[in-house]
Design an enzyme around this catalytic site. Structure first.
Site, PDB file in Angstrom:
ATOM      1  NE  ARG A  18      -2.368  -1.809   3.217  1.00 37.09           N
ATOM      2  CZ  ARG A  18      -2.767  -1.862   4.487  1.00 37.09           C
ATOM      3  NH1 ARG A  18      -3.771  -1.115   4.886  1.00 37.09           N
ATOM      4  NH2 ARG A  18      -2.152  -2.647   5.345  1.00 37.09           N
ATOM      5  NE  ARG A 319      25.455  20.614  -0.793  1.00 37.47           N
ATOM      6  CZ  ARG A 319      26.193  20.599  -1.902  1.00 37.47           C
ATOM      7  NH1 ARG A 319      26.596  21.753  -2.435  1.00 37.47           N
ATOM      8  NH2 ARG A 319      26.531  19.467  -2.469  1.00 37.47           N
TER       9      ARG A 319
END
Ligand code: UD1
Ligand code: CA
Length: 457
Positions: A18, A319
Site C-alpha cells: 500500500r 550541507r
C-alpha cells in the site's frame, strides 16, 4: 530496568504494497531516519546484554545495506515466503538462545519508546512468560483483540477470526510481544495456520502458552506510540508525531524555538542549551548545534555541526561535512559544503564555501566563491587564520591563502598566496581624463543626424 539478556527480533519482511513504492516499507524515512532505524535506536538504548535479529523478505538489499552500516551487530534473516508473523519469527530461529528473553517488534512501528520496551522486559523479570503490548484503540478495526480474564490475557483474536462480540473489544494488540527465556521455539512449533487467512499467527502463542500453564500478561501504552505505517498518509502521520516528540525534547533540553511547529528535526539532531532556533528551519540527518548558538530563520542544515555561540542564517544552507566553529558566523544566502569554518571566522553574505577550510577569525567578503569543481574533480581551498578575502573573489581550487593574507576585492585567485601577502587578481583599472565628456559629445552628435532613429538598436 532489567539487565536480563534479551534478543530483539524485528519483523521487516512485509511487502508494503500500500506504500506503492520501489523501496521496502521499513526504509521509508521518518525524521530523516528509515523507520527500521527508529526501532533499532529504540532497542539500542535498552539495558543489559542484547542481541538483535532482523527478518527481511526476498530482494530487500536496501535493508541489508542499511543494517551493515547502522547496525552491523544485527543478524539478518530471510523469510523467503510470507506466511505470517509466527513464520517470520521462525526465520530468526538461529538467533534464539536458551539464556535470553525474546522481544518481537515490527519494523513499521517507529514510535514505540524505550520505556515501553523496558516495561515489557520488567514484566518478564517479575514472572510473566508471555507479555503482549496492548492499547485502547479509538477504532479497533483491523487489530487483533486482546481477550482478558482479570489481569491475564487468555487469547488474541485476529479481526477476521473474531466473533461479533469479540469485535466489540477495543483493547488491542499493538504488535510487540515478549517471551521469557527458552520458551519461544516450542511455542512457535505448536502454532498452526488454521485460521481465516491461512497464516501462522504469532498471536496464537498466547493461547498455547496458557494451555501449557505459562503465565501471560499485557502491558499497556498509548495508541499514538504504536501507530503502524501501511500507507503514505500514515507515514505523514508518524512523521508529525515524531516531530512533535523531537521538538518537545529539544525544548526540554534548553533550546528556545520561536515557532516549534515550523522547525523540522532529525531523530539524531543534537541541540545544546540556550540555543535559539528561529522559525522555518530544517535539520537533515547528522547535525548538531552547540550551546548558545543561533540558527536564524529559513536555514537548511544537514550533516553539519554548529559550534558553541555560532550564528547561522537567515537563509543559510549547511550541507554534509560542514563544521562551523565556536562563535563563527555564516550569514544569509551562504552555502557551505564539506568545509570547516573555524572559530570566529565570518562568511556573512552570498558565498559558496565548498571543500575548504576557513581559518580562525578569517573574514570572507560578500560573494566569495570557492571554485572547487573543474568539471572532473573536486579540489580543496585552504584559507589561513585571520585572512581577509575581499568581496566577489573567485578562489580557483586547489589553492592556499596564507595566514593573515589579504586578497583584494574582485580577484580571481589561481595561485597560492603567501602568509601576510597582499594579492590582486583582477584587471588593472585604467582612467582616461575627460573621457566621459567625449562619450557624451559623441552621443549628442549622433542624435542630431536625421537618420539616427533608423540606426538605433
Ligand atoms: C498484526 C497482529 C495484530 C496486531 C497488529 C498491530 C498478527 C497475526 N497480528 O496484524 O494482532 O493488532 O499487527 O499492528 O501478528 N511480517 C513478516 N512476515 C510475514 C507477515 C508479517 O515479516 O509473513 C511483518 C510485517 O512486515 C509487519 C509485521 O510483521 O512488520 C505485521 O504484519 P501485518 O501483516 O502487518 O500484521 P497485521 O495484520 O497488521
Ligand atoms: Ca500491520
Amino acid at each position: 530496568m532489567t539487565d536480563r539478556p534479551c534478543l530483539y527480533i524485528v519483523l521487516a519482511a512485509g511487502e508494503g504494497t500500500r506504500m506503492r513504492s520501489a523501496i521496502p516499507k521499513v526504509m521509508h524515512p521518518v525524521a530523516g531516519v528509515p523507520m527500521l532505524g527508529h526501532v533499532l535506536e529504540t532497542i539500542g538504548v535498552s539495558t543489559g546484554d542484547k542481541a538483535v535479529a532482523v527478518v527481511v523478505g526476498p530482494g530487500m538489499d536496501a535493508v541489508s545495506t542499511f543494517l551493515s552500516k547502522r547496525a552491523p551487530e544485527a543478524s539478518l534473516h530471510l523469510q523467503s515466503e510470507r506466511l505470517g508473523t509466527a513464520h517470520a519469527v521462525l526465520a530468526a530461529r538461529d538467533a534464539m538462545t536458551a539464556d535470553r528473553d525474546t522481544l518481537v517488534l515490527f519494523g513499521d512501528t517507529p514510535l514505540v519508546t524505550p520505556e515501553t520496551l523496558e516495561r515489557m522486559r520488567a514484566a518478564l523479570a517479575t514472572g510473566a512468560d508471555v507479555v503482549v503490548l496492548g492499547f485502547e484503540a479509538a477504532d479497533p478495526t483491523g487489530y487483533g483483540r486482546l481477550i482478558t480474564e482479570g489481569d491475564t490475557v487468555t487469547a488474541i483474536r485476529e479481526e477476521r477470526d473474531a466473533s461479533d462480540e469479540e469485535k466489540g473489544i477495543t483493547f488491542c494488540n499493538a504488535g510487540v510481544m515478549a517471551f521469557s527465556k527458552g520458551i519461544l521455539p516450542d511455542l512457535l512449533d505448536a502454532i498452526g495456520n488454521d485460521n481465516a487467512k491461512g497464516e501462522y499467527y504469532l498471536t496464537d502463542a498466547i493461547e498455547i502458552a496458557r494451555s501449557r500453564g505459562l503465565a501471560t500478561a499485557a502491558v499497556t501504552c498509548a495508541e499514538a506510540e504504536v501507530q503502524g505505517v501501511n500507507t503514505r498518509a500514515q507515514l505523514a502521520a508518524a512523521e508529525a508525531a515524531m516531530q512533535a516528540r523531537l521538538r518537545a525534547a529539544a525544548l526540554d533540553g534548553g533550546a528556545t524555538m520561536v515557532a516549534p511547529e515550523t522547525v523540522f528535526l532529525s531523530r539524531d539532531t543534537r541541540i545544546g542549551r540556550d540555543v535559539l532556533i528561529e522559525p522555518n528551519v530544517v535539520f537533515g540527518p547528522e547535525s548538531s548545534v552547540g550551546d548558545g548558538a543561533t540558527v536564524r530563520a529559513f536555514s537548511h542544515i544537514e550533516g553539519a555541526s554548529i559550534g558553541d555561540g555560532a550564528t547561522v542564517g537567515p537563509y543559510a544552507r549547511l550541507r554534509p561535512g560542514s563544521a562551523i566553529g565556536a562563535g563563527a558566523r555564516v550569514g544569509n544566502f551562504v552555502e557551505v559544503k564539506a568545509a570547516t569554518v573555524e572559530d570566529g571566522a565570518k562568511v556573512n553574505h552570498l558565498s559558496y564555501i565548498g571543500d575548504a577550510r576557513v581559518g580562525a577569525g578569517a573574514n570572507i567578503g560578500a560573494g566569495t566563491i570557492t571554485c572547487n569543481y573543474d568539471g572532473v574533480s573536486k579540489h580543496h581551498t585552504d584559507i589561513g587564520a585571520g585572512a581577509f578575502i575581499g568581496s566577489n573573489t573567485a578562489l580557483v581550487a586547489p589553492v592556499r591563502i596564507g595566514d593573515g593574507a589579504y586578497v583584494a576585492t574582485g580577484s580571481v585567485i589561481t595561485k597560492d598566496v603567501a602568509p601576510d601577502a597582499l594579492a590582486f587578481g583582477r584587471a588593472r583599472q585604467i582612467e582616461k581624463e575627460g573621457g566621459a565628456g567625449r562619450i557624451a559629445a559623441r552621443a549628442k552628435a549622433a542624435a542630431r543626424k536625421p537618420d539616427s532613429k533608423k540606426s538605433e538598436g
